[in-house]
Design a protein around this motif. Structure first.
Motif, PDB file in Angstrom:
ATOM      1  N   VAL A 193      -5.955  10.400   0.832  1.00 16.23           N
ATOM      2  CA  VAL A 193      -6.119  11.691   1.512  1.00 16.23           C
ATOM      3  C   VAL A 193      -4.965  11.833   2.506  1.00 16.23           C
ATOM      4  CG1 VAL A 193      -7.651  13.143   2.907  1.00 16.23           C
ATOM      5  CG2 VAL A 193      -8.628  11.486   1.289  1.00 16.23           C
ATOM      6  N   PRO A 194      -3.879  12.545   2.130  1.00 18.78           N
ATOM      7  CA  PRO A 194      -2.677  12.603   2.971  1.00 18.78           C
ATOM      8  C   PRO A 194      -2.908  13.132   4.386  1.00 18.78           C
ATOM      9  CG  PRO A 194      -2.197  13.377   0.756  1.00 18.78           C
ATOM     10  CD  PRO A 194      -3.676  13.201   0.823  1.00 18.78           C
ATOM     11  N   ASN A 195      -3.919  14.016   4.581  1.00 18.52           N
ATOM     12  CA  ASN A 195      -4.137  14.590   5.906  1.00 18.52           C
ATOM     13  C   ASN A 195      -4.931  13.662   6.819  1.00 18.52           C
ATOM     14  OD1 ASN A 195      -3.826  16.856   7.750  1.00 18.52           O
ATOM     15  ND2 ASN A 195      -6.045  17.146   7.540  1.00 18.52           N
ATOM     16  N   ALA A 196      -5.475  12.577   6.273  1.00 18.73           N
ATOM     17  CA  ALA A 196      -6.212  11.611   7.097  1.00 18.73           C
ATOM     18  C   ALA A 196      -5.206  10.690   7.770  1.00 18.73           C
ATOM     19  CB  ALA A 196      -7.182  10.827   6.232  1.00 18.73           C
ATOM     20  N   SER A 197      -5.035  10.851   9.074  1.00 21.54           N
ATOM     21  CA  SER A 197      -3.979  10.100   9.767  1.00 21.54           C
ATOM     22  C   SER A 197      -4.498   9.275  10.933  1.00 21.54           C
ATOM     23  CB  SER A 197      -2.897  11.072  10.271  1.00 21.54           C
ATOM     24  OG  SER A 197      -3.476  12.019  11.145  1.00 21.54           O
ATOM     25  N   LEU A 198      -5.823   9.123  11.041  1.00 23.06           N
ATOM     26  CA  LEU A 198      -6.395   8.324  12.118  1.00 23.06           C
ATOM     27  C   LEU A 198      -7.536   7.484  11.550  1.00 23.06           C
ATOM     28  CD1 LEU A 198      -6.736   7.551  15.109  1.00 23.06           C
ATOM     29  CD2 LEU A 198      -8.140   9.603  15.413  1.00 23.06           C
ATOM     30  N   MET A 199      -7.538   6.198  11.881  1.00 21.32           N
ATOM     31  CA  MET A 199      -8.610   5.303  11.429  1.00 21.32           C
ATOM     32  C   MET A 199      -9.066   4.424  12.584  1.00 21.32           C
ATOM     33  SD  MET A 199      -8.657   2.405   8.400  1.00 21.32           S
ATOM     34  CE  MET A 199      -8.991   3.563   7.085  1.00 21.32           C
ATOM     35  N   VAL A 200     -10.381   4.298  12.710  1.00 22.43           N
ATOM     36  CA  VAL A 200     -10.982   3.358  13.653  1.00 22.43           C
ATOM     37  C   VAL A 200     -11.740   2.320  12.832  1.00 22.43           C
ATOM     38  CG1 VAL A 200     -12.591   3.038  15.568  1.00 22.43           C
ATOM     39  CG2 VAL A 200     -11.235   5.149  15.408  1.00 22.43           C
ATOM     40  N   ILE A 201     -11.466   1.049  13.075  1.00 23.91           N
ATOM     41  CA  ILE A 201     -12.183  -0.025  12.380  1.00 23.91           C
ATOM     42  C   ILE A 201     -12.987  -0.800  13.415  1.00 23.91           C
ATOM     43  CG2 ILE A 201     -12.007  -2.069  10.901  1.00 23.91           C
ATOM     44  CD1 ILE A 201      -9.303  -1.062   9.948  1.00 23.91           C
ATOM     45  N   GLU A 202     -14.309  -0.726  13.312  1.00 25.78           N
ATOM     46  CA  GLU A 202     -15.168  -1.478  14.225  1.00 25.78           C
ATOM     47  C   GLU A 202     -15.273  -2.931  13.773  1.00 25.78           C
ATOM     48  OE1 GLU A 202     -18.446   0.149  16.585  1.00 25.78           O
ATOM     49  OE2 GLU A 202     -18.737   1.527  14.896  1.00 25.78           O
ATOM     50  N   ASN A 203     -15.304  -3.839  14.736  1.00 25.05           N
ATOM     51  CA  ASN A 203     -15.424  -5.276  14.458  1.00 25.05           C
ATOM     52  C   ASN A 203     -14.406  -5.770  13.434  1.00 25.05           C
ATOM     53  OD1 ASN A 203     -18.723  -4.316  14.714  1.00 25.05           O
ATOM     54  ND2 ASN A 203     -17.866  -5.760  16.179  1.00 25.05           N
ATOM     55  N   PRO A 204     -13.132  -5.476  13.635  1.00 20.82           N
ATOM     56  CA  PRO A 204     -12.105  -5.908  12.666  1.00 20.82           C
ATOM     57  C   PRO A 204     -11.984  -7.426  12.598  1.00 20.82           C
ATOM     58  CG  PRO A 204     -11.060  -5.156  14.689  1.00 20.82           C
ATOM     59  CD  PRO A 204     -12.528  -4.813  14.802  1.00 20.82           C
ATOM     60  N   PRO A 209      10.076   8.229   0.313  1.00 18.55           N
ATOM     61  CA  PRO A 209      10.698   8.809   1.511  1.00 18.55           C
ATOM     62  C   PRO A 209       9.704   9.673   2.286  1.00 18.55           C
ATOM     63  CG  PRO A 209      11.503   9.874  -0.500  1.00 18.55           C
ATOM     64  CD  PRO A 209      10.729   8.686  -0.930  1.00 18.55           C
ATOM     65  N   GLY A 210       9.839   9.676   3.605  1.00  9.79           N
ATOM     66  CA  GLY A 210       8.946  10.492   4.424  1.00  9.79           C
ATOM     67  C   GLY A 210       7.747   9.734   4.960  1.00  9.79           C
ATOM     68  N   GLY A 268      -1.582   7.139   6.875  1.00 13.12           N
ATOM     69  CA  GLY A 268      -0.131   7.025   6.738  1.00 13.12           C
ATOM     70  C   GLY A 268       0.343   7.384   5.348  1.00 13.12           C
ATOM     71  N   ARG A 269      -0.460   8.161   4.612  1.00 13.59           N
ATOM     72  CA  ARG A 269      -0.110   8.499   3.236  1.00 13.59           C
ATOM     73  C   ARG A 269       0.538   9.876   3.139  1.00 13.59           C
ATOM     74  NH1 ARG A 269      -2.529   4.476   0.336  1.00 13.59           N
ATOM     75  NH2 ARG A 269      -2.259   5.460  -1.692  1.00 13.59           N
ATOM     76  N   GLY A 270       0.683  10.535   4.278  1.00 13.15           N
ATOM     77  CA  GLY A 270       1.374  11.814   4.311  1.00 13.15           C
ATOM     78  C   GLY A 270       2.564  11.729   5.247  1.00 13.15           C
ATOM     79  N   SER A 271       2.998  12.891   5.754  1.00 11.06           N
ATOM     80  CA  SER A 271       4.169  12.912   6.639  1.00 11.06           C
ATOM     81  C   SER A 271       3.783  12.899   8.116  1.00 11.06           C
ATOM     82  CB  SER A 271       5.006  14.159   6.349  1.00 11.06           C
ATOM     83  OG  SER A 271       4.201  15.328   6.484  1.00 11.06           O
ATOM     84  N   VAL A 309       0.839  -1.194   0.000  1.00 13.15           N
ATOM     85  CA  VAL A 309       0.000   0.000   0.000  1.00 13.15           C
ATOM     86  C   VAL A 309       0.878   1.249   0.000  1.00 13.15           C
ATOM     87  CG1 VAL A 309      -1.702   1.278   1.341  1.00 13.15           C
ATOM     88  CG2 VAL A 309      -1.835  -1.211   1.250  1.00 13.15           C
ATOM     89  N   GLY A 310       0.641   2.157  -0.947  1.00  9.23           N
ATOM     90  CA  GLY A 310       1.364   3.421  -0.980  1.00  9.23           C
ATOM     91  C   GLY A 310       2.740   3.372  -1.616  1.00  9.23           C
ATOM     92  N   SER A 311       3.083   2.265  -2.310  1.00  6.17           N
ATOM     93  CA  SER A 311       4.428   2.158  -2.883  1.00  6.17           C
ATOM     94  C   SER A 311       4.560   2.840  -4.243  1.00  6.17           C
ATOM     95  CB  SER A 311       4.831   0.678  -2.998  1.00  6.17           C
ATOM     96  OG  SER A 311       3.932  -0.004  -3.859  1.00  6.17           O
ATOM     97  N   GLY A 312       3.446   3.286  -4.807  1.00  6.18           N
ATOM     98  CA  GLY A 312       3.515   4.037  -6.066  1.00  6.18           C
ATOM     99  C   GLY A 312       3.326   3.198  -7.320  1.00  6.18           C
ATOM    100  N   LYS A 313       2.503   2.171  -7.245  1.00  5.65           N
ATOM    101  CA  LYS A 313       2.236   1.326  -8.424  1.00  5.65           C
ATOM    102  C   LYS A 313       1.507   2.099  -9.516  1.00  5.65           C
ATOM    103  CE  LYS A 313      -0.131  -1.392  -5.972  1.00  5.65           C
ATOM    104  NZ  LYS A 313       0.145  -0.614  -4.758  1.00  5.65           N
ATOM    105  N   THR A 314       0.562   2.952  -9.116  1.00  4.95           N
ATOM    106  CA  THR A 314      -0.257   3.660 -10.102  1.00  4.95           C
ATOM    107  C   THR A 314       0.606   4.558 -10.971  1.00  4.95           C
ATOM    108  OG1 THR A 314      -2.060   3.644  -8.488  1.00  4.95           O
ATOM    109  CG2 THR A 314      -2.321   5.073 -10.401  1.00  4.95           C
TER     110      THR A 314
END
Length: 692
Positions: free
Chosen positions: A558-569, A452-453, A585-588, A297-302
């Protein structure tokens, strides 16, 4: 004797109706019977006491009937209460005759075999196999394990066993052709094929049951190796067929790739540059590229795919990108439009939910070539979609599509006399053991480096009894730290509608409890326009907390989204949890993921959540997922076309795979006629998935 030359109709008990049922299982000759292998065994060699039974497991008990009655609660059924001195148990029959009820009289001794389930205060067996036993005689126990075969509607186990008995008698008297060359059998110390088949169909008395059940017995390993070999050969055959077809050679880009690279606000990683070179080399060949690009995830495949697309577009050709969901297709359309607009490249969009006028316009642009980069879902390979000059097909998240769907795109270039190059991308890392089996027809590139970052996501696992504390933490992060957050809702039911209801209720509760935040919601049943509007508002920072179903699993950036809650994982697989966590984790910024589980957890659930807490490495997670769920679940067998193995197990037999790969290449090159025989022996008509 060659068993495949003897028709199934020559066996006793096979008439037209039986032949039709057997054909549904791919059984048409004696060889098919021999290679229709048991998928498990039942142990009827011993008795168990009712007091020792375990729910969910099959068992054999010797019991005495206490009484029988017909119950009309919910559904008419015959209930027979039995005992053996260690406890009570109910036998329940939904289909029964008066004669059967009369025979189940008080004091009658029964030998019962069936799966044990929990009842009201005691155990239950539903429709067990019952033998009536004299009180004075010893119960008729088997002296060996009982094989259980895959069957189809209207075909019973004892029928398959009787047919197998007939062919096994012929096997004892005849000679089964060994297809593997003597040199290979000696080199790898492979035992006799006929003996291995005899053992697997009818395990002899007194053997180590655990070794048979686990698949570690040499006879099972002998057959597993040959089956894996046949599968690998079928994939090599598919690749060989594909690379014999002509494709348009595409020279390296002279200007467009350089122009796109120049407008990026970051440098490509060394891993991205390496994979781009591998793709460049493939595209220059006069036969189709067949390459799988794996990356976490986030390695730049696209972006790597975009560079490949520019190569084809610069030569005047079209490129198609197929995504598994509309939200991911929309995300790709936004990315590619943003990159390509300044280069003067037109991007087309085609999904099922387009309005009639929009669809007509999109189809016209695809057909006349105005749409140079075409992005869509499975709608791309449907009838009525005609490309002007399709030279490259990019398939994202291959495991969501079938092999047939992947191959169907090649037909869209038939009128050019060539087939398109194929670039397959996946952000669900595939364990090497599985890739060697499921994707043997593809070359593989791995982007094993993050930009990087990027900082790893910190994951915590909490019980839902602490939900209120988590809500307050989310409120504090969004209000005081100015970050954005996801709140992901899952449900046990495979129902998108129910998931949406859960998301709506959660969004309402959070909005009422956190009036200081802008709380919005996105789910799969929203209209594409509304969904897109919410995602754009979230990306722009206008939404603090986005409540979502698993529709956000892939494609949302969305780089500014840095918190996720997953219910019933605990209700999700590891791969899906990893994909969801990859939305942060897509931003700094320091990023966090909270897995809010509902107790009690199963052992499997505990293992999954512990894995998520312990690592961010997608390949380690994929290996654990394979170990816990098996290859069919990890790949989505029904969709990929990956054959259901008869005796092999990719995880258990992974040590055989390097050997299998080596032998397959040798056989395919040196003895193609043997390869075809092996494929036919093990896959039969199921080989068709490799002939699309």
């Amino acid at each position: 004797m060659n068993f495949k030359d003897y028709d199934i109709g020559e066996l006793k008990g096979v008439g037209p109706a039986m032949r039709e049922k057997l054909a549904r299982l791919g059984i048409e000759n004696w060889q098919d019977v021999l290679f229709h292998l048991p998928h498990r065994y039942e142990d009827r060699t011993q008795l168990q006491r009712i007091g020792q039974l375990v729910p969910g497991e099959a068992a054999q008990v010797l019991v005495t009937v206490e009484h029988s009655e017909i119950s009309f609660r919910r559904r008419r059924s015959l209930i027979c209460r039995v005992s053996d001195g260690s406890g009570l148990m109910d036998l329940r029959f939904f289909y029964f005759s008066k004669a059967q009820k009369d025979k189940l009289s008080r004091g009658q001794t029964l030998l019962c075999f069936g799966e044990v389930s929990s009842g009201r205060g005691h155990y239950t067996m539903i429709h067990p196999e019952v033998k009536y036993v004299s009180n004075t005689s010893r119960p008729p126990l088997d002296d060996r394990l009982t094989p259980v075969y895959p069957v189809t509607e209207g075909l019973k186990q004892h029928t398959i066993r009787k047919l197998t008995d007939q062919v096994l008698l012929k096997l004892k008297a005849g000679q089964l052709p060994e297809l593997l060359p003597e040199s290979i059998r000696q080199h790898y110390q492979l035992g006799d094929l006929a003996a291995a088949l005899m053992f697997v169909h009818r395990p002899p008395p007194g053997i180590d049951l655990s070794q048979v059940m686990s698949g570690e017995h040499p006879a099972k390993q002998r057959l597993a190796l040959e089956e894996l070999l046949a599968h690998n050969l079928s994939m090599l055959k598919l690749r060989s067929k594909m690379v014999r077809e002509p494709a348009t050679p595409i020279p390296p880009s002279q200007s467009m790739v350089k122009a796109l690279t120049g407008q990026l606000p970051f440098q490509l990683t060394a891993a991205q540059q390496r994979v781009i070179k591998e793709i460049d080399n493939d595209l220059q060949q006069p036969h189709p590229m067949l390459r799988l690009v794996q990356g976490d995830v986030g390695s730049g495949k696209t972006l790597v795919a975009a560079m490949a697309a520019l190569q084809a577009i610069e030569q005047g050709h079209q490129v198609a990108l197929m995504a598994p969901t509309e939200i991911l297709a929309e995300q790709h359309w936004n990315n590619f439009s943003g990159w390509f607009e300044s280069l003067g490249i037109s991007c087309g969009f085609l999904v099922s939910k387009l309005k009639a006028a929009e669809r007509r316009q999109s189809l016209e642009q695809i057909e006349n070539g105005d749409a140079q980069m075409v992005i869509g879902t499975h709608a791309l390979f449907q009838e009525g979609v005609n490309f002007n000059s399709l030279a490259l097909a990019i398939i994202d998240e291959q495991h969501r599509f079938g092999v047939h769907q992947r191959m169907a795109l090649k037909d869209k270039a038939k009128h050019t006399g060539c087939v398109p190059h194929q670039l397959i991308m996946t952000a669900t890392p595939i364990p090497r053991t599985l890739a060697m089996t499921a994707y043997a027809d593809l070359d593989t590139s791995i982007i094993d480096e993050l930009p990087p970052g990027r900082k790893p996501v910190t994951t915590v696992v909490l019980p839902d009894t602490r939900r209120e504390q988590v809500v307050q933490r989310v409120a504090d992060a969004c209000q005081n730290q100015k970050v954005q957050a996801y709140w992901v809702c899952t449900l046990i039911e495979e129902s998108e509608e129910l998931q949406c209801q859960a998301a709506e209720e959660t969004a309402r509760q959070l909005a009422e409890g956190l009036p200081q935040l802008n709380v919005e919601m996105v789910h799969g049943r929203m209209k594409p326009f509304d969904k897109q509007a919410v995602m754009e508002a979230f990306k722009a920072g206008d939404i603090d907390l986005l409540v979502a179903t698993t529709v956000i699993e892939v494609g949302v950036d969305v780089p500014n989204a840095s918190l996720m809650v997953i219910e019933n994982p605990e209700r999700l697989g590891l791969a899906q949890l990893h994909q969801l966590r990859g939305r942060v984790g897509r931003g700094s910024l320091e990023s966090h993921c909270v897995l809010l589980y509902h107790a009690p957890l199963s052992n499997n659930g505990k293992a999954r959540l512990e894995t998520m807490r312990a690592t961010n490495d997608g390949f380690k997670i994929a290996e654990k997922d394979l170990e816990l769920r098996g290859p069919g679940e990890v790949l989505g067998t029904r969709q990929t076309g990956l054959v259901q193995f008869k005796i092999a197990d990719v995880m258990r037999d992974r040590m055989l795979l390097p050997k299998v790969t080596q032998v397959a290449k040798q056989l395919f090159q040196e003895q193609p006629e043997v390869s075809d025989e092996l494929i036919n022996r093990w896959l039969g008509r199921r080989e068709e998935f490799g002939q699309v």
